[in-house]
Design a protein around this motif. Sequence first.
Motif, PDB file in Angstrom:
ATOM      1  N   UNK A  52      21.256  -1.857  -0.937  1.00  0.00           N
ATOM      2  CA  UNK A  52      20.974  -1.215  -2.396  1.00  0.00           C
ATOM      3  C   UNK A  52      21.307  -1.968  -3.432  1.00  0.00           C
ATOM      4  N   UNK A  53      22.359  -3.064  -3.210  1.00  0.00           N
ATOM      5  CA  UNK A  53      22.407  -4.103  -4.106  1.00  0.00           C
ATOM      6  C   UNK A  53      21.245  -4.928  -4.544  1.00  0.00           C
ATOM      7  N   UNK A  54      20.673  -5.484  -3.334  1.00  0.00           N
ATOM      8  CA  UNK A  54      19.583  -6.231  -3.534  1.00  0.00           C
ATOM      9  C   UNK A  54      18.344  -5.612  -4.310  1.00  0.00           C
ATOM     10  N   UNK A  55      18.060  -4.351  -3.971  1.00  0.00           N
ATOM     11  CA  UNK A  55      17.058  -3.559  -4.631  1.00  0.00           C
ATOM     12  C   UNK A  55      17.360  -2.930  -5.931  1.00  0.00           C
ATOM     13  N   UNK A  96      13.992  -5.289   1.899  1.00  0.00           N
ATOM     14  CA  UNK A  96      14.347  -4.950   0.917  1.00  0.00           C
ATOM     15  C   UNK A  96      12.800  -4.901   0.180  1.00  0.00           C
ATOM     16  N   UNK A  97      12.117  -5.857   0.300  1.00  0.00           N
ATOM     17  CA  UNK A  97      10.858  -5.888  -0.184  1.00  0.00           C
ATOM     18  C   UNK A  97      10.105  -4.494  -0.009  1.00  0.00           C
ATOM     19  N   UNK A  98      10.119  -3.895   1.381  1.00  0.00           N
ATOM     20  CA  UNK A  98       9.437  -2.690   1.769  1.00  0.00           C
ATOM     21  C   UNK A  98      10.024  -1.575   0.802  1.00  0.00           C
ATOM     22  N   UNK A  99      11.431  -1.549   0.717  1.00  0.00           N
ATOM     23  CA  UNK A  99      12.130  -0.527   0.040  1.00  0.00           C
ATOM     24  C   UNK A  99      11.460  -0.523  -1.322  1.00  0.00           C
ATOM     25  N   UNK A 100      11.525  -1.535  -1.909  1.00  0.00           N
ATOM     26  CA  UNK A 100      10.991  -1.684  -3.581  1.00  0.00           C
ATOM     27  C   UNK A 100       9.832  -0.831  -3.534  1.00  0.00           C
ATOM     28  N   UNK A 101       8.939  -1.234  -2.566  1.00  0.00           N
ATOM     29  CA  UNK A 101       7.726  -0.573  -2.687  1.00  0.00           C
ATOM     30  C   UNK A 101       7.779   1.194  -2.373  1.00  0.00           C
ATOM     31  N   UNK A 102       8.586   1.452  -1.603  1.00  0.00           N
ATOM     32  CA  UNK A 102       8.947   2.972  -1.132  1.00  0.00           C
ATOM     33  C   UNK A 102       9.615   3.839  -2.573  1.00  0.00           C
ATOM     34  N   UNK A 103      10.397   2.839  -3.386  1.00  0.00           N
ATOM     35  CA  UNK A 103      10.995   3.365  -4.581  1.00  0.00           C
ATOM     36  C   UNK A 103      10.015   3.386  -5.653  1.00  0.00           C
ATOM     37  N   UNK A 110       0.903  -1.186  -0.087  1.00  0.00           N
ATOM     38  CA  UNK A 110      -0.108   0.115   0.004  1.00  0.00           C
ATOM     39  C   UNK A 110       0.629   1.316   0.053  1.00  0.00           C
ATOM     40  N   UNK A 111       2.084   1.242   0.403  1.00  0.00           N
ATOM     41  CA  UNK A 111       2.979   2.348   0.266  1.00  0.00           C
ATOM     42  C   UNK A 111       3.069   2.921  -1.231  1.00  0.00           C
ATOM     43  N   UNK A 112       2.830   2.021  -2.287  1.00  0.00           N
ATOM     44  CA  UNK A 112       2.919   2.711  -3.511  1.00  0.00           C
ATOM     45  C   UNK A 112       1.683   3.601  -3.953  1.00  0.00           C
ATOM     46  N   UNK A 113       0.734   3.594  -2.795  1.00  0.00           N
ATOM     47  CA  UNK A 113      -0.291   4.396  -3.249  1.00  0.00           C
ATOM     48  C   UNK A 113      -0.204   5.622  -2.683  1.00  0.00           C
TER      49      UNK A 113
END
Length: 599
Positions: free
Chosen positions: A265-268, A221-228, A178-181
């Motif tokens: 950062x490498x992971x995402x 890492x999954x959370x960071x992907x949504x934030x990005x 939901x962060x993507x919203x």
Amino acid sequence: MRTSIATVSLSGSLTEKLTAASRAGFDGVEIFENDLLASPLTPEEIRARCADLGLTIDLYQPMRDIEAVPEAEFARNLRRARHKFELMRRLGTDTVLVCSSVSPLAEDDDALAAAQLSRLADLAQEFGVRVAYEALAWGRHVSTYDHAWRIVETAGHAALGTCLDSFHILSRGSDPKGIEDIPGEKIFFLQLADAPLLAMDVLQWSRHYRCFPGQGGFDVAGLVRHVLTAGYDGPLSLEIFNDVFRQAEAGPTAVDAHRSLLVLQETVGLSRPPAPVVPTGIAFAELVTPDAEPVSALLGALGFARTARHRSKPVDLWQQGEARVLVNTGPAVRRDGTALAAIGLESPDPEGAARRAEALLAPVLPRRRAPEDAPLEAVAAPDGTELFFCARSTPELPGWRADFTDTTGQPPSGTGVLRIDHLALTQPWHHFDEATLFHRSVLGLQAQESVDVADPYGLLRSRAVTTPDGSVRIALSVGAAPTEDGAPAQHIALATEDVVAAARGFRDSGGRLLRMPANYYDDLAARFAFAEGELETYQDLGILYDRDAGGEFRHCYTRTVGRVFFELVQRDGDYRGYGAQNAPVRLAAQHAAKRLTGG
């Protein structure tokens, strides 16, 4: 992306924390209010110190219990906020963290919360400050990130946005998609923390057990992907409350922290450091000792032969099968007993492995070597163990082995040792999580589940890191140390096809095996069926037994010399473990041996 760390994550004075963060490579810091209050420096001096160190002050935190309160209380909060905003202007920072209220005065009224936060943002805007509103996982009425965002959205103020904290989101099991919203420009700040998966009060969990990304069980890492994906372009910042980190030296902790962000950062997909070069085997284990005689006697009884000596250094090579042990008696070695000081890792690309290690902040070790010595890249693990990246020796390309001159003499018949099965390294108490992340990220090893083992004098925590095929296995542990001087114990496990024959050969050659209590074998008889006389043989030799769905494991131990002992192991089938079921018995036997014989 820029990296930042909250000063609460490190130990020491504010000046020490800022210095450690700068030296570790961070771009900025969050100033935790308690650190500023305890500092003798003025806000202007702190600002200048950060500038000298190349650090920006990205956040001032926290302001608590602001919103959804009676008007008289809110008026007092605005007065407090005015002082804090003036302080922030002196510090040179423009973003303040406001945590969702835990005050008993707070009302369950989103409209009131939005209105008061909007008024707070009005005041903040006068000082050029932005307000980042964060949902605490234990907030009185607002405890989830989506609820906090709804209040911010309702307020509709340009100087009011949200702060996302991975611990508060993931500890509650909230879905981060939901962060993507949330519009990226309304995510004013991102705080990151990992944590082991525990079933406990979330406040205590947060205050004592957070760790750096990659050291716990959260999908940071999954959370960071949504934030990005939402469009956030601010710093990746660490906010870690951890009893161990707060007592450990700030410098190494800051390096561990920055390494965790480099790996994240490498992971995402934000950076591309040199790729991991997974080792393919153990070339050697190096022991340092002030007295070679006890070690030589132990290796001889184990069936090793002294096959070579270094051309220019007092280092002997002992070998049996593919198991190689170097014994170093040079003048620079430690004088406090035999210890495992270095590991040679066979690598398909030693230079690439070294580049990866250096990119992830592993200390590159200088080496004293003669011009004719083989070039060996070496880095230090968190516990100080030296790791050498070695090209696999062949007759055509002898590699590190070319530095040694063969000795003459008839080698012993051996005891059936084939190779080094695994190495066990006891870590300093404050390096365990760092060591796990280091071996995973720098060496490309896979981490198994952490195991807690009951020691007679405490609790021992262990976690193995391995290659998929088991060619390299390193068991990391922290806990009690049954050695002569109480220092961390280490051991080398040697693989055999027949541990009974190996143990008998060792004992017949004068070696001393660790004795196990009779009660252990009574319990084995109750749990497993053995062939006639088998259990009696195990008891006579001190052999321990374990079994899982994949296969069987038999192992026994030598007495300790200095800080090192050896283990003889036999794996049958697809057994992947290390005999953790037997560890409490072994540890008790080692403590008993220490009391009776001094080691």
